[in-house]
Design a protein around this motif. Structure first.
Motif, PDB file in Angstrom:
ATOM      1  N   GLN A 743       8.237   2.858   4.794  1.00 34.53           N
ATOM      2  CA  GLN A 743       7.017   3.621   4.499  1.00 34.53           C
ATOM      3  C   GLN A 743       6.896   3.875   2.999  1.00 34.53           C
ATOM      4  O   GLN A 743       5.809   3.791   2.430  1.00 34.53           O
ATOM      5  CB  GLN A 743       7.034   4.958   5.256  1.00 34.53           C
ATOM      6  N   GLY A 744       8.032   4.158   2.373  1.00 33.44           N
ATOM      7  CA  GLY A 744       8.004   4.375   0.921  1.00 33.44           C
ATOM      8  C   GLY A 744       7.570   3.113   0.192  1.00 33.44           C
ATOM      9  O   GLY A 744       6.769   3.159  -0.747  1.00 33.44           O
ATOM     10  N   LEU A 745       8.071   1.959   0.664  1.00 39.65           N
ATOM     11  CA  LEU A 745       7.736   0.693  -0.011  1.00 39.65           C
ATOM     12  C   LEU A 745       6.250   0.364   0.113  1.00 39.65           C
ATOM     13  O   LEU A 745       5.624  -0.091  -0.841  1.00 39.65           O
ATOM     14  CB  LEU A 745       8.571  -0.451   0.578  1.00 39.65           C
ATOM     15  N   VAL A 746       5.681   0.579   1.301  1.00 37.37           N
ATOM     16  CA  VAL A 746       4.275   0.223   1.493  1.00 37.37           C
ATOM     17  C   VAL A 746       3.393   1.000   0.516  1.00 37.37           C
ATOM     18  O   VAL A 746       2.393   0.499   0.027  1.00 37.37           O
ATOM     19  CB  VAL A 746       3.850   0.496   2.950  1.00 37.37           C
ATOM     20  N   HIS A 747       3.803   2.243   0.210  1.00 39.74           N
ATOM     21  CA  HIS A 747       2.989   3.053  -0.699  1.00 39.74           C
ATOM     22  C   HIS A 747       3.585   3.070  -2.106  1.00 39.74           C
ATOM     23  O   HIS A 747       3.430   4.039  -2.851  1.00 39.74           O
ATOM     24  CB  HIS A 747       2.864   4.470  -0.149  1.00 39.74           C
ATOM     25  N   LEU A 748       4.266   1.985  -2.459  1.00 45.97           N
ATOM     26  CA  LEU A 748       4.950   1.890  -3.749  1.00 45.97           C
ATOM     27  C   LEU A 748       3.992   2.210  -4.896  1.00 45.97           C
ATOM     28  O   LEU A 748       2.938   1.581  -5.027  1.00 45.97           O
ATOM     29  CB  LEU A 748       5.470   0.456  -3.889  1.00 45.97           C
ATOM     30  N   GLY A 749       4.376   3.179  -5.716  1.00 47.53           N
ATOM     31  CA  GLY A 749       3.530   3.536  -6.859  1.00 47.53           C
ATOM     32  C   GLY A 749       2.120   3.871  -6.414  1.00 47.53           C
ATOM     33  O   GLY A 749       1.158   3.547  -7.103  1.00 47.53           O
ATOM     34  N   LYS A 750       1.983   4.521  -5.246  1.00 51.48           N
ATOM     35  CA  LYS A 750       0.682   4.901  -4.677  1.00 51.48           C
ATOM     36  C   LYS A 750      -0.255   3.702  -4.597  1.00 51.48           C
ATOM     37  O   LYS A 750      -1.476   3.833  -4.720  1.00 51.48           O
ATOM     38  CB  LYS A 750       0.043   6.014  -5.507  1.00 51.48           C
ATOM     39  N   GLY A 751       0.338   2.517  -4.419  1.00 54.61           N
ATOM     40  CA  GLY A 751      -0.495   1.330  -4.245  1.00 54.61           C
ATOM     41  C   GLY A 751      -0.869   0.644  -5.544  1.00 54.61           C
ATOM     42  O   GLY A 751      -1.720  -0.229  -5.550  1.00 54.61           O
ATOM     43  N   LEU A 752      -0.204   1.000  -6.647  1.00 56.21           N
ATOM     44  CA  LEU A 752      -0.543   0.355  -7.922  1.00 56.21           C
ATOM     45  C   LEU A 752       0.483  -0.691  -8.333  1.00 56.21           C
ATOM     46  O   LEU A 752       0.273  -1.419  -9.288  1.00 56.21           O
ATOM     47  CB  LEU A 752      -0.630   1.383  -9.061  1.00 56.21           C
ATOM     48  N   LEU A 753       1.607  -0.740  -7.622  1.00 57.89           N
ATOM     49  CA  LEU A 753       2.675  -1.660  -8.047  1.00 57.89           C
ATOM     50  C   LEU A 753       2.779  -2.831  -7.080  1.00 57.89           C
ATOM     51  O   LEU A 753       2.334  -2.766  -5.953  1.00 57.89           O
ATOM     52  CB  LEU A 753       4.021  -0.919  -8.085  1.00 57.89           C
ATOM     53  N   THR A 754       3.427  -3.873  -7.554  1.00 58.88           N
ATOM     54  CA  THR A 754       3.702  -5.015  -6.677  1.00 58.88           C
ATOM     55  C   THR A 754       5.155  -5.403  -6.871  1.00 58.88           C
ATOM     56  O   THR A 754       5.746  -5.102  -7.907  1.00 58.88           O
ATOM     57  CB  THR A 754       2.804  -6.213  -7.027  1.00 58.88           C
ATOM     58  N   LEU A 755       5.735  -6.042  -5.857  1.00 64.51           N
ATOM     59  CA  LEU A 755       7.102  -6.559  -6.013  1.00 64.51           C
ATOM     60  C   LEU A 755       7.100  -8.071  -6.167  1.00 64.51           C
ATOM     61  O   LEU A 755       8.149  -8.686  -6.286  1.00 64.51           O
ATOM     62  CB  LEU A 755       7.947  -6.210  -4.776  1.00 64.51           C
ATOM     63  N   ALA A 756       5.900  -8.686  -6.130  1.00 66.13           N
ATOM     64  CA  ALA A 756       5.853 -10.152  -6.158  1.00 66.13           C
ATOM     65  C   ALA A 756       6.442 -10.666  -7.467  1.00 66.13           C
ATOM     66  O   ALA A 756       6.011 -10.254  -8.544  1.00 66.13           O
ATOM     67  CB  ALA A 756       4.427 -10.627  -6.015  1.00 66.13           C
ATOM     68  N   PRO A 757       7.439 -11.573  -7.382  1.00 73.28           N
ATOM     69  CA  PRO A 757       8.069 -12.070  -8.612  1.00 73.28           C
ATOM     70  C   PRO A 757       7.202 -13.097  -9.328  1.00 73.28           C
ATOM     71  O   PRO A 757       7.461 -13.446 -10.471  1.00 73.28           O
ATOM     72  CB  PRO A 757       9.360 -12.715  -8.114  1.00 73.28           C
ATOM     73  N   TYR A 758       6.153 -13.584  -8.645  1.00 74.00           N
ATOM     74  CA  TYR A 758       5.268 -14.565  -9.275  1.00 74.00           C
ATOM     75  C   TYR A 758       4.140 -13.870 -10.013  1.00 74.00           C
ATOM     76  O   TYR A 758       3.632 -12.857  -9.561  1.00 74.00           O
ATOM     77  CB  TYR A 758       4.655 -15.489  -8.211  1.00 74.00           C
ATOM     78  N   HIS A 759       3.743 -14.429 -11.150  1.00 69.29           N
ATOM     79  CA  HIS A 759       2.581 -13.880 -11.850  1.00 69.29           C
ATOM     80  C   HIS A 759       1.863 -15.037 -12.516  1.00 69.29           C
ATOM     81  O   HIS A 759       2.234 -16.189 -12.324  1.00 69.29           O
ATOM     82  CB  HIS A 759       3.023 -12.834 -12.882  1.00 69.29           C
ATOM     83  N   SER A 760       0.821 -14.721 -13.292  1.00 67.56           N
ATOM     84  CA  SER A 760       0.048 -15.739 -13.979  1.00 67.56           C
ATOM     85  C   SER A 760      -0.514 -16.743 -12.968  1.00 67.56           C
ATOM     86  O   SER A 760      -0.232 -17.929 -13.009  1.00 67.56           O
ATOM     87  CB  SER A 760       0.957 -16.457 -14.996  1.00 67.56           C
ATOM     88  N   GLU A 761      -1.277 -16.217 -12.039  1.00 68.02           N
ATOM     89  CA  GLU A 761      -1.854 -16.996 -10.944  1.00 68.02           C
ATOM     90  C   GLU A 761      -0.799 -17.790 -10.173  1.00 68.02           C
ATOM     91  O   GLU A 761      -0.948 -18.982  -9.931  1.00 68.02           O
ATOM     92  CB  GLU A 761      -2.983 -17.906 -11.458  1.00 68.02           C
ATOM     93  N   ARG A 762       0.264 -17.103  -9.842  1.00 68.43           N
ATOM     94  CA  ARG A 762       1.343 -17.659  -9.010  1.00 68.43           C
ATOM     95  C   ARG A 762       1.984 -18.906  -9.625  1.00 68.43           C
ATOM     96  O   ARG A 762       2.480 -19.775  -8.923  1.00 68.43           O
ATOM     97  CB  ARG A 762       0.793 -18.013  -7.621  1.00 68.43           C
ATOM     98  N   PHE A 763       1.927 -18.993 -10.949  1.00 70.38           N
ATOM     99  CA  PHE A 763       2.490 -20.176 -11.604  1.00 70.38           C
ATOM    100  C   PHE A 763       3.892 -19.874 -12.129  1.00 70.38           C
ATOM    101  O   PHE A 763       4.788 -20.694 -12.028  1.00 70.38           O
ATOM    102  CB  PHE A 763       1.560 -20.596 -12.754  1.00 70.38           C
ATOM    103  N   LEU A 764       4.073 -18.680 -12.691  1.00 70.11           N
ATOM    104  CA  LEU A 764       5.358 -18.354 -13.298  1.00 70.11           C
ATOM    105  C   LEU A 764       6.170 -17.441 -12.396  1.00 70.11           C
ATOM    106  O   LEU A 764       5.639 -16.522 -11.781  1.00 70.11           O
ATOM    107  CB  LEU A 764       5.138 -17.660 -14.651  1.00 70.11           C
ATOM    108  N   LEU A 765       7.465 -17.703 -12.347  1.00 70.64           N
ATOM    109  CA  LEU A 765       8.368 -16.905 -11.527  1.00 70.64           C
ATOM    110  C   LEU A 765       9.264 -16.133 -12.478  1.00 70.64           C
ATOM    111  O   LEU A 765       9.983 -16.721 -13.276  1.00 70.64           O
ATOM    112  CB  LEU A 765       9.202 -17.843 -10.657  1.00 70.64           C
ATOM    113  N   SER A 766       9.218 -14.797 -12.391  1.00 69.02           N
ATOM    114  CA  SER A 766      10.062 -14.009 -13.289  1.00 69.02           C
ATOM    115  C   SER A 766      11.484 -13.964 -12.738  1.00 69.02           C
ATOM    116  O   SER A 766      11.710 -13.463 -11.636  1.00 69.02           O
ATOM    117  CB  SER A 766       9.502 -12.592 -13.393  1.00 69.02           C
ATOM    118  N   PRO A 767      12.453 -14.523 -13.478  1.00 67.39           N
ATOM    119  CA  PRO A 767      13.816 -14.642 -12.918  1.00 67.39           C
ATOM    120  C   PRO A 767      14.452 -13.283 -12.626  1.00 67.39           C
ATOM    121  O   PRO A 767      15.109 -13.105 -11.609  1.00 67.39           O
ATOM    122  CB  PRO A 767      14.606 -15.389 -14.002  1.00 67.39           C
TER     123      PRO A 767
END
Length: 887
Positions: A743-767
């Motif tokens: 439940q805490g994770l679903v409301h991470l940062g009140k819905g402003l954060l993401t845990l997805a390691p991909y960014h830049s239109e899913r092109f770059l993977l942050s190691p």
């Protein structure tokens, strides 16, 4: 014999007449005309021949322009193909002979037998005229035959290919002119000469060409994939599209390229945008004089790379979205929405439930700097409670509602609430550093690491504070300091830290848990660096540990630390993988799986996925624990692109049906990794089903994964599922704990954060982000002894992946400005002609805005021009000089 074969011609004659009757007058005339030409071509007079060939050529050309059906001239000339061929052989060398070869080459398009490559044969014998005039279909067919011929010639030693290359150049030029960039690229890949491409791209088509190159890279075998990206990088340089070139440099993990871009670029704004991209990717780079000449500019840019402005930008977003008000765990549990029995059991103040509330509170208020449990400063509440620790604020009261090791997580949660804000973070954590309670001390050290996570500071406060605690007596304090260092310096490849931590692993007297966390911290600091000294240290430690210790769940962290060194580095892992074959057989296979899955993480390598699936298909005796990491490995490798991701979700469904217990326990976690912060409905349903599984380990993993796929999305459906689960499991403390964490994770940062390691239109993977997630997932493979034991603070490894899922537009002074943007579902436009829309179903908002998984933004005004073609994170806008406001 002759008599027997005579009748058929009569029949066919009739058939022919019948055919002729079906034809319209025009077609009949054309047919007779062509037959006349065929006869005349064989005439002895060169003049007559030339005229006939010219006319035939005209007929064919005018017909091939539309390619919906077989053009009539080709159809009528079909029976004469053999005649013309044999006549061609008998001709002497002349222009006319080459002329005929051109025509035969076009006829071969429909006439030649499969695999004969006659079209190409006659093309090479023909004149060097313009290929394109015969139509697209002809060119396309030629390209196919060239690639077959090239492959064949490669097998024969010393076979020259120059004649083919000339033809290839013509075809590529033709394709590039006619918006068929993908076909040009494919042909050049077939003939292994992609460098030619750079000469043929122009300003109208380079973006489409590069888009095709970068997106095809994930489907190519090595070393072709890097080659393709190299070409794309060079093309971007040629057209001074430097921001896109930087993305490719980061994808290739090539710091030389990054430096080259800084040195080439003379525009300060563009350099600032580079720095925002580097900071989002988590690259720890120190700008030198070559990269930025001016010292003041260099300092300003370094500040951006260090992420010093991240907290400020995040809080700006929070104010804009109006979610600054602190939330308490009760606001998240929403007990009043649940029917009946659960609320009765919830009033008991148990240590386990308080610990869960600590985590929920930390996840929900992450980075906001205020909450209702830890940062409350009401003197009244603590005036009466003389807890003796010298904390004059109300935080003490919550801290001591936790038992022993629970206090460590509680103190560390204070760091999470002040995430990215080093100055106020360190001053608020300072009070715990003087505590006599070792657990509180350990938690505050970990808190220091959490506050500094993803943010660098020139004076290295984290190192200064934590270094003195890593050799304390108490193992808890040591783990707190060591894990804190790992989080604060993830990806920094800091030699000082190696000097501090290596001896701890090397020392046999070090308790196993301390050694395990040290290995993870070293793995994080040197993530993806292939550093041999660190690898050596961990390998020796693994060889020297006793048999009984190798059975401990925590021992696996040593192996994972080793794997993180090779994250995404593919072949570089092979030497270490060989060494690992000499390990004790208890961990040999385990080590093999971890090294394989880490080295190929995020590459989408199909062969490695098959290899890992092979390991999952074996039915083993009890006591083998290498299949869990193999399942996670499938997800790690396949998360690279959408297609592989969907296929692996299907494969994981099969593993659920046929796999042994230890595989079933890992499947939910693998699904959680594949769809992290991206709640896909089919995965949600699978996890919901598994969360009621008879095996409690499977159920716990599924519940945690529900939290992961919904992380930071506030997804109402998942929130509802978790509320129902909390009433279903209200008597089972362990499962309820997992529900609370989710439940805490679903409301991470009140819905402003993401845990997805991909960014830049899913092109770059942050190691570093991926490293944090897989560390937490590997810990979840053995819930009972790690997360439900006394090492629950491994959940804080997720902080490495936490990033605001925002688009924040700033002006040239880096002050936030609000502009209208369209946000919608991203559309894949690779290889489509023209300028197709890149988003669909959009809504127009003004920045800052939140971007969900699979969404893309574009500016809805022409007043400003973005410096980066991809609108994510911080984007600098400059005023468009050509813009005139209409009165």
């Amino acid at each position: 014999m002759a008599t027997t074969t005579n009748p058929p011609p009569k029949e066919s004659k009739k058939k022919d007449d019948k055919k002729d009757e079906d034809l319209s007058d025009e077609d009949l005339a054309l047919k007779q005309q062509l037959e006349l030409y065929v006869e005349r071509v064989q005439d002895s007079e060169p003049g007559v021949q030339k005229l006939a060939l010219e006319s035939m050529r005209q007929e064919i050309r005018s017909a091939t322009s539309s390619m919906t059906s077989v053009p009539k001239p080709l159809k009528f000339l079909r029976p004469h193909y053999g005649t013309l061929k044999s006549y061609y052989e008998s001709m002497g060398e002349s222009d006319l002979k080459r002329y005929l070869a051109d025509i035969l080459s076009v006829l071969a398009l429909t006439m030649s037998a499969e695999g004969e490559r006659e079209s190409l044969k006659y093309r090479l014998l023909g004149s060097d005229g313009d290929i394109g005039s015969w139509g697209h279909e002809y060119v396309r067919n030629l390209a196919g035959e060239i690639s077959q011929e090239y492959t064949k010639r490669q097998l024969v030693e010393e076979a020259p290919t120059n004649d083919l290359v000339e033809l290839v150049k013509q075809i590529v030029a033709f394709h590039m002119k006619h918006n068929a960039e993908p076909e040009a690229v494919d042909l050049l890949m077939e003939v292994e000469d992609l460098d030619l491409l750079i000469d043929y791209v122009d300003s109208t088509n380079y973006k489409r060409t590069c888009l095709y190159l970068t997106s095809s890279a994930s489907y190519l075998p090595g070393p072709d994939d890097t080659l393709v990206l190299d070409i794309a990088y060079k093309i971007y340089l040629k057209f001074e599209e430097l921001t896109s070139a930087l993305r490719i440099a980061l994808f290739l993990d090539n710091l030389q390229y990054v430096k080259q871009l800084f040195t080439m670029c003379n525009d300060l704004l563009q350099k600032k945008q580079f720095c925002y991209i580097l900071s989002r990717h988590g690259v720890d780079i120190t700008l030198d004089e070559e990269m930025v000449m001016d010292a003041d500019e260099r300092e300003a840019l370094q500040e951006i790379v260090n992420n010093a402005k991240l907290s400020e930008g995040y809080l700006n977003l929070a104010r804009d979205v109006e979610v600054m008000e602190a939330k308490s765990p009760e606001d998240i549990y929403k007990v009043h929405l649940i029917d009946g029995r659960a609320s009765a059991g919830a009033s008991v103040d148990s240590a386990r439930q308080n610990l869960a509330a600590t985590f929920v509170n930390a996840f929900v208020n992450a980075g906001f700097g205020q909450d209702k449990l830890m940062t409350v400063t009401s003197e009244a509440s603590s005036g009466g409670t003389g807890t003796g620790t010298g904390t004059g604020t109300g935080t003490g009261s919550w801290l001591f509602k936790n038992k022993e090791h629970g206090k460590a997580s509680a103190a560390a949660s204070h760091g999470m609430i002040l995430l990215w804000d080093i100055d106020s973070g360190l001053s608020q954590l300072d009070k715990y550093l003087h505590s006599n309670d070792n657990h509180v001390l350990a938690g505050s050290l970990l808190g220091v690491g959490i506050v500094s996570c993803n943010v660098n500071n020139d004076c290295d406060p984290a190192l200064a504070l934590l270094a003195e605690y890593i050799n304390r007596e108490d193992p808890t304090v040591r783990i707190g300091a060591i894990m804190g260092l790992g989080l604060a310096y993830a990806g920094a490849q800091n030699e000082q830290i190696r000097g501090l931590l290596s001896p701890i692993i090397g020392d046999n007297r070090t308790p196993l848990d301390v050694a395990a966390f040290t290995a993870i911290s070293l793995g994080l600091v040197y993530v993806g660096s292939c550093n041999e000294e660190v690898a050596q240290t961990i390998i020796i430690a693994l060889m020297e540990r006793s048999e009984s210790e190798l059975d401990e769940p925590l021992c696996r962290f040593l192996v994972l630390g080793l794997g993180l060194l090779y994250l995404g580095k593919q072949e570089s892992v092979e030497a270490t993988a060989e060494v690992s074959k000499t390990f004790d057989e208890k961990i040999r296979k385990y080590c093999d799986m971890i090294l394989l899955s880490c080295a190929y993480a995020g590459t989408g390598n199909v062969l490695k996925v098959q290899n890992l699936l092979g390991h999952c298909s074996q039915h083993l005796e009890k006591g083998e624990f290498h299949q869990g990491p193999a399942v996670l490995g499938i997800a790690m490798v396949a998360m690279a692109e959408e297609l592989g991701l969907d296929m692996s979700i299907r494969s994981l469904e099969h593993l659920l049906q046929y796999g042994e217990q230890n595989i079933r326990r890992a499947v939910p976690l693998a699904l959680g990794l594949l769809c992290i912060s991206n709640p896909k409905v089919n995965v949600m349903d699978t996890l919901s089903r598994l969360s009621h599984d008879t095996d409690s380990e499977v159920a716990m993993a599924a519940i945690i994964s529900l939290g992961l796929i919904g992380a930071g999305t506030n997804n109402a459906r998942i929130a509802g599922m978790l509320r129902n689960l909390s009433s279903y499991y209200y008597k089972e403390a362990s499962l309820l704990f997992c529900v609370r964490i989710a439940q805490g994770l679903v409301h991470l940062g009140k819905g402003l954060l993401t845990l997805a390691p991909y960014h830049s239109e899913r092109f770059l993977l942050s190691p570093t982000a991926l490293a944090g997630i897989i560390t937490m997932l590997h810990a979840s493979l053995d819930m009972k002894s790690i997360i439900l034991g006394k090492y629950h603070y491994v959940l804080y490894f997720l902080v490495l992946a936490m990033q605001p899922r925002m688009l924040m537009t700033v002006d040239e002074e880096l002050k936030p400005i609000s502009v209208p943007v369209r946000v919608g579902q991203a559309v894949d436009v690779v290889g489509q002609a023209g300028r197709p829309k890149t988003i669909t179903g959009f809504q127009t908002h003004s920045t800052p805005v939140l971007l969900a998984a699979g969404e893309r933004a574009e500016l809805a005004t022409e007043k400003y021009l973005p410096i980066s073609p991809i609108l994510e994170g911080f984007v600098i806008l400059k005023t468009n000089p050509d813009y005139h406001e209409d009165n």
